[in-house]
Design an enzyme around this catalytic site. Structure first.
Site, PDB file in Angstrom:
ATOM      1  N   THR A 138     -14.313 -22.725  31.149  1.00 20.99           N
ATOM      2  CA  THR A 138     -13.748 -21.795  31.609  1.00 20.99           C
ATOM      3  C   THR A 138     -13.266 -22.102  33.165  1.00 20.99           C
ATOM      4  O   THR A 138     -13.858 -23.073  33.518  1.00 20.99           O
ATOM      5  CB  THR A 138     -15.240 -20.527  31.869  1.00 20.99           C
ATOM      6  N   ARG A 171      -8.311 -33.377  37.443  1.00 20.41           N
ATOM      7  CA  ARG A 171      -8.127 -32.600  38.354  1.00 20.41           C
ATOM      8  C   ARG A 171      -8.858 -30.955  38.656  1.00 20.41           C
ATOM      9  O   ARG A 171      -9.524 -30.732  37.095  1.00 20.41           O
ATOM     10  CB  ARG A 171      -6.690 -32.152  38.518  1.00 20.41           C
ATOM     11  N   HIS A 214     -17.186 -34.015  29.415  1.00 16.81           N
ATOM     12  CA  HIS A 214     -18.273 -34.403  30.756  1.00 16.81           C
ATOM     13  C   HIS A 214     -18.771 -35.178  30.412  1.00 16.81           C
ATOM     14  O   HIS A 214     -19.577 -35.221  29.733  1.00 16.81           O
ATOM     15  CB  HIS A 214     -18.391 -33.081  31.436  1.00 16.81           C
ATOM     16  N   LEU A 243     -16.667 -25.054  37.314  1.00 16.13           N
ATOM     17  CA  LEU A 243     -16.382 -26.361  37.027  1.00 16.13           C
ATOM     18  C   LEU A 243     -17.737 -26.794  35.961  1.00 16.13           C
ATOM     19  O   LEU A 243     -17.985 -27.011  36.417  1.00 16.13           O
ATOM     20  CB  LEU A 243     -15.787 -27.146  38.479  1.00 16.13           C
ATOM     21  N   ASP A 244     -16.123 -27.302  35.316  1.00 11.79           N
ATOM     22  CA  ASP A 244     -18.218 -28.353  33.796  1.00 11.79           C
ATOM     23  C   ASP A 244     -19.135 -26.688  33.579  1.00 11.79           C
ATOM     24  O   ASP A 244     -20.684 -27.652  33.152  1.00 11.79           O
ATOM     25  CB  ASP A 244     -18.749 -29.010  34.545  1.00 11.79           C
TER      26      ASP A 244
HETATM   27  C1  GRF Z   1     -14.704 -40.073  30.297  1.00 14.52           C
HETATM   28  O1  GRF Z   1     -15.912 -40.790  30.357  1.00 14.52           O
HETATM   29  C2  GRF Z   1     -14.967 -38.276  30.325  1.00 14.52           C
HETATM   30  O2  GRF Z   1     -16.044 -38.178  30.050  1.00 14.52           O
HETATM   31  C3  GRF Z   1     -14.268 -38.405  31.399  1.00 14.52           C
HETATM   32  O3  GRF Z   1     -13.486 -39.363  32.502  1.00 14.52           O
HETATM   33  C4  GRF Z   1     -13.374 -40.138  31.467  1.00 14.52           C
HETATM   34  C5  GRF Z   1     -12.597 -40.529  31.443  1.00 14.52           C
HETATM   35  O4  GRF Z   1     -12.343 -41.842  30.541  1.00 14.52           O
HETATM   36  N1  GRF Z   1     -13.612 -36.690  32.086  1.00 14.52           N
HETATM   37  P1  GRF Z   1     -10.788 -42.342  29.509  1.00 14.52           P
HETATM   38  O5  GRF Z   1      -9.603 -41.855  30.162  1.00 14.52           O
HETATM   39  O6  GRF Z   1     -11.238 -41.582  27.666  1.00 14.52           O
HETATM   40  O7  GRF Z   1     -11.041 -43.832  28.966  1.00 14.52           O
END
Ligand code: GRF
Length: 210
Positions: A138, A88, A106, A141-142
């Site tokens: 922050t 989200r 991320h 985003l990302d």
């Molecule tokens: C991971 O690759 C994470 O970096 C990204 O979404 C994925 C989530 O995987 N934000 P999980 O639900 O932790 O298995």
């Protein structure tokens, strides 16, 4: 004891890695998802963790959802809120409320490839390496100060799924380490740079895998 609330949207394998790491002086006090059917919720509940589903579709908009989410998170009085596959976009109000105690993982080497479909985009760009980034959140985003990055090679014939799997292994290794460093008070933010007091001499907050 530092209290940790983990937000997920699906599988929750990063959440599982943090829980299973049994980090000293850290307690996962709740796992919250915006989807009731998130597989990770079931996993957490089976291990006796407090779980909640707060479905974003039940709210009129982003502001209303984030306000409800904040109220539920704050009930657990967290020292750290961890976004572990929480799909989200958060309002600036949410990010500001948890400033300095909100961390995201991320699946790309930021600032390359913010947003979605990171692995396919890395392949399409011909990248020789890919990876993950763990950063303070922050409002943008990302973005936000980078705490650690894990790097994997991109190999001939890679698919987005194969690359995602390779990156995920590094995510599972790196995220518990970062949480442990946060809990131990080792992370000092200086502008956009995070100084990790547990790392002496060379900066080795990069996790290299092949
Ligand atoms: C991971 O690759 C994470 O970096 C990204 O979404 C994925 C989530 O995987 N934000 P999980 O639900 O932790 O298995």
């Amino acid at each position: 004891m530092k209290r940790i609330v983990i937000l997920i949207s699906g599988r929750g394998s990063n959440m599982q890695a943090v829980v299973q790491a049994n980090i000293a002086q850290a307690e996962v006090v709740a796992v919250i998802s915006n989807r009731a059917d998130a597989a990770g919720l079931q996993w957490a509940a089976q291990r006796g963790l407090a779980t909640e589903a707060i479905c974003h579709q039940d709210y009129a908009g982003r502001e209303a959802f984030d306000a409800a989410l904040m109220a539920r998170i704050d009930a657990y009085q967290p020292d750290l809120v961890l976004l572990a596959g929480f799909m989200r976009i958060l309002t600036p109000e949410f990010c500001e409320h948890y400033a300095g105690r909100l961390i995201n993982i991320h699946p790309s080497l930021l600032p390359a490839f913010p947003g979605l479909h990171t692995h396919q985009r890395a392949l399409d760009s011909g990248c020789r390496v890919a990876g993950c980034t763990i950063h303070f959140v922050t409002a943008q985003l990302d973005c936000g100060p980078i705490i650690a990055q894990g790097v994997v090679p991109v190999v001939n014939g890679d698919t987005a799924d194969a690359l995602a799997q390779r990156v995920l292994c590094v995510e599972h290794e790196l995220l518990p380490q970062v949480v442990a460093d946060f809990v131990a008070g080792n992370l000092v933010v200086e502008g956009n740079r995070v100084n990790n007091l547990s790392i002496v001499d060379e900066d080795v907050s990069v996790c290299l895998k092949n």
